[in-house]
Scaffold this motif. Structure first.
Motif, PDB file in Angstrom:
ATOM      1  N   UNK A  16     116.214 -46.469  92.137  1.00  0.00           N
ATOM      2  CA  UNK A  16     116.656 -47.933  92.750  1.00  0.00           C
ATOM      3  C   UNK A  16     115.704 -48.731  92.245  1.00  0.00           C
ATOM      4  N   UNK A  17     116.310 -49.873  91.929  1.00  0.00           N
ATOM      5  CA  UNK A  17     115.147 -51.058  91.495  1.00  0.00           C
ATOM      6  C   UNK A  17     115.958 -51.986  90.563  1.00  0.00           C
ATOM      7  N   UNK A  18     115.341 -52.946  90.229  1.00  0.00           N
ATOM      8  CA  UNK A  18     115.503 -53.813  89.229  1.00  0.00           C
ATOM      9  C   UNK A  18     114.974 -53.659  87.702  1.00  0.00           C
ATOM     10  N   UNK A  19     116.043 -53.748  86.788  1.00  0.00           N
ATOM     11  CA  UNK A  19     115.731 -53.405  85.284  1.00  0.00           C
ATOM     12  C   UNK A  19     115.930 -54.615  84.436  1.00  0.00           C
ATOM     13  N   UNK A  20     115.054 -54.852  83.622  1.00  0.00           N
ATOM     14  CA  UNK A  20     115.159 -55.828  82.498  1.00  0.00           C
ATOM     15  C   UNK A  20     115.675 -55.311  81.275  1.00  0.00           C
ATOM     16  N   UNK A  21     116.596 -56.011  80.667  1.00  0.00           N
ATOM     17  CA  UNK A  21     117.081 -55.299  79.183  1.00  0.00           C
ATOM     18  C   UNK A  21     117.014 -56.446  78.308  1.00  0.00           C
ATOM     19  N   UNK A  22     116.102 -55.797  77.197  1.00  0.00           N
ATOM     20  CA  UNK A  22     115.901 -56.791  76.245  1.00  0.00           C
ATOM     21  C   UNK A  22     116.394 -56.146  74.863  1.00  0.00           C
ATOM     22  N   UNK A  34     117.483 -57.330  70.533  1.00  0.00           N
ATOM     23  CA  UNK A  34     117.028 -57.929  69.273  1.00  0.00           C
ATOM     24  C   UNK A  34     118.096 -57.457  68.272  1.00  0.00           C
ATOM     25  N   UNK A  35     118.660 -58.287  67.616  1.00  0.00           N
ATOM     26  CA  UNK A  35     119.679 -57.752  66.408  1.00  0.00           C
ATOM     27  C   UNK A  35     119.428 -58.801  65.134  1.00  0.00           C
ATOM     28  N   UNK A  36     119.601 -58.219  64.165  1.00  0.00           N
ATOM     29  CA  UNK A  36     119.534 -58.825  62.814  1.00  0.00           C
ATOM     30  C   UNK A  36     121.020 -59.146  62.510  1.00  0.00           C
ATOM     31  N   UNK A  37     121.530 -60.392  62.583  1.00  0.00           N
ATOM     32  CA  UNK A  37     122.967 -60.481  62.460  1.00  0.00           C
ATOM     33  C   UNK A  37     123.334 -60.387  60.733  1.00  0.00           C
ATOM     34  N   UNK A  38     124.457 -60.313  60.377  1.00  0.00           N
ATOM     35  CA  UNK A  38     124.752 -60.193  59.073  1.00  0.00           C
ATOM     36  C   UNK A  38     124.430 -61.517  58.172  1.00  0.00           C
ATOM     37  N   UNK A  39     124.165 -62.648  58.733  1.00  0.00           N
ATOM     38  CA  UNK A  39     123.747 -63.609  57.855  1.00  0.00           C
ATOM     39  C   UNK A  39     122.242 -63.813  57.834  1.00  0.00           C
ATOM     40  N   UNK A  40     121.375 -62.768  58.355  1.00  0.00           N
ATOM     41  CA  UNK A  40     120.241 -62.697  58.213  1.00  0.00           C
ATOM     42  C   UNK A  40     119.204 -63.275  59.393  1.00  0.00           C
ATOM     43  N   UNK A  41     120.020 -63.877  60.287  1.00  0.00           N
ATOM     44  CA  UNK A  41     119.443 -64.496  61.429  1.00  0.00           C
ATOM     45  C   UNK A  41     119.106 -63.446  62.421  1.00  0.00           C
ATOM     46  N   UNK A  42     117.820 -63.440  63.020  1.00  0.00           N
ATOM     47  CA  UNK A  42     117.410 -62.527  64.063  1.00  0.00           C
ATOM     48  C   UNK A  42     117.680 -63.247  65.366  1.00  0.00           C
ATOM     49  N   UNK A  43     118.316 -62.589  66.129  1.00  0.00           N
ATOM     50  CA  UNK A  43     118.546 -62.969  67.802  1.00  0.00           C
ATOM     51  C   UNK A  43     118.144 -62.317  68.699  1.00  0.00           C
ATOM     52  N   UNK A  44     117.742 -62.727  69.762  1.00  0.00           N
ATOM     53  CA  UNK A  44     116.895 -61.941  70.737  1.00  0.00           C
ATOM     54  C   UNK A  44     117.667 -62.402  72.266  1.00  0.00           C
ATOM     55  N   UNK A  45     117.420 -61.605  72.893  1.00  0.00           N
ATOM     56  CA  UNK A  45     117.926 -62.165  74.554  1.00  0.00           C
ATOM     57  C   UNK A  45     117.564 -61.056  75.575  1.00  0.00           C
ATOM     58  N   UNK A  46     117.599 -61.631  77.030  1.00  0.00           N
ATOM     59  CA  UNK A  46     117.373 -60.456  77.915  1.00  0.00           C
ATOM     60  C   UNK A  46     118.070 -60.831  79.224  1.00  0.00           C
ATOM     61  N   UNK A  47     118.333 -59.859  80.153  1.00  0.00           N
ATOM     62  CA  UNK A  47     118.812 -60.090  81.311  1.00  0.00           C
ATOM     63  C   UNK A  47     118.172 -59.041  82.224  1.00  0.00           C
ATOM     64  N   UNK A  48     118.783 -59.059  83.610  1.00  0.00           N
ATOM     65  CA  UNK A  48     118.338 -57.878  84.399  1.00  0.00           C
ATOM     66  C   UNK A  48     119.625 -57.671  85.224  1.00  0.00           C
ATOM     67  N   UNK A  49     119.524 -56.457  85.647  1.00  0.00           N
ATOM     68  CA  UNK A  49     120.564 -55.789  86.501  1.00  0.00           C
ATOM     69  C   UNK A  49     119.818 -54.812  87.642  1.00  0.00           C
ATOM     70  N   UNK A  50     120.751 -54.695  88.645  1.00  0.00           N
ATOM     71  CA  UNK A  50     119.841 -53.764  89.768  1.00  0.00           C
ATOM     72  C   UNK A  50     120.480 -52.412  90.129  1.00  0.00           C
ATOM     73  N   UNK A  51     119.574 -51.295  90.036  1.00  0.00           N
ATOM     74  CA  UNK A  51     120.407 -50.014  90.508  1.00  0.00           C
ATOM     75  C   UNK A  51     120.130 -49.857  91.898  1.00  0.00           C
ATOM     76  N   UNK A  52     121.166 -49.665  92.735  1.00  0.00           N
ATOM     77  CA  UNK A  52     121.171 -49.381  94.223  1.00  0.00           C
ATOM     78  C   UNK A  52     121.050 -48.009  94.622  1.00  0.00           C
TER      79      UNK A  52
END
Length: 116
Positions: free
Chosen positions: A90-96, A98-116
């Motif tokens: 149980x708790x809060x988790x952060x997902x991070x 990173x991908x390298x797209x076909x056009x060569x650009x690196x993109x990143x992101x993050x978000x969270x979810x909770x396990x009960x």
């Protein structure tokens, strides 16, 4: 007259430049902000293929400790997933991610979810 011709030339050059689209995250499981019980994996689907070799997914608990994942890319090259080695407490988790797209650009992101 010269000024008008210059403006028209600039407008044509701008409109003729190639459009650069980037891969974008189109779905995530668990979703951002979701409250779930016993998820077996995190799965991220993007709008286009990405370079698996240069892409990653990471999950951390509320204390910042990394959760062990077995990373996998779908056969179509658009989904990056990580299977959990064991059940998440149980708790809060952060997902991070990173991908390298076909056009060569690196993109990143993050978000969270909770396990009960």
């Amino acid at each position: 007259m010269v000024r008008i011709l210059s403006l028209l030339t600039a407008a044509v050059m701008v409109s003729a430049s190639p459009v650069s689209a980037h891969a974008r995250l189109i779905s995530a499981t668990p979703a951002s902000g979701a409250v779930v019980s016993a998820p077996g994996e995190v799965s991220l689907t993007f709008s286009e293929r990405f370079a698996a070799r240069f892409s990653s997914i990471e999950v951390k608990d509320a204390e910042g400790r990394a959760v062990t994942l077995r990373q996998e890319v779908s056969p179509d090259g658009k989904t990056l997933s990580g299977a959990f080695a064991r059940a998440l407490p149980t708790g809060v988790y952060e997902v991070r991610w990173a991908i390298a797209a076909a056009d060569g650009h690196r993109m990143t992101g993050s978000y969270s979810f909770t396990v009960r």
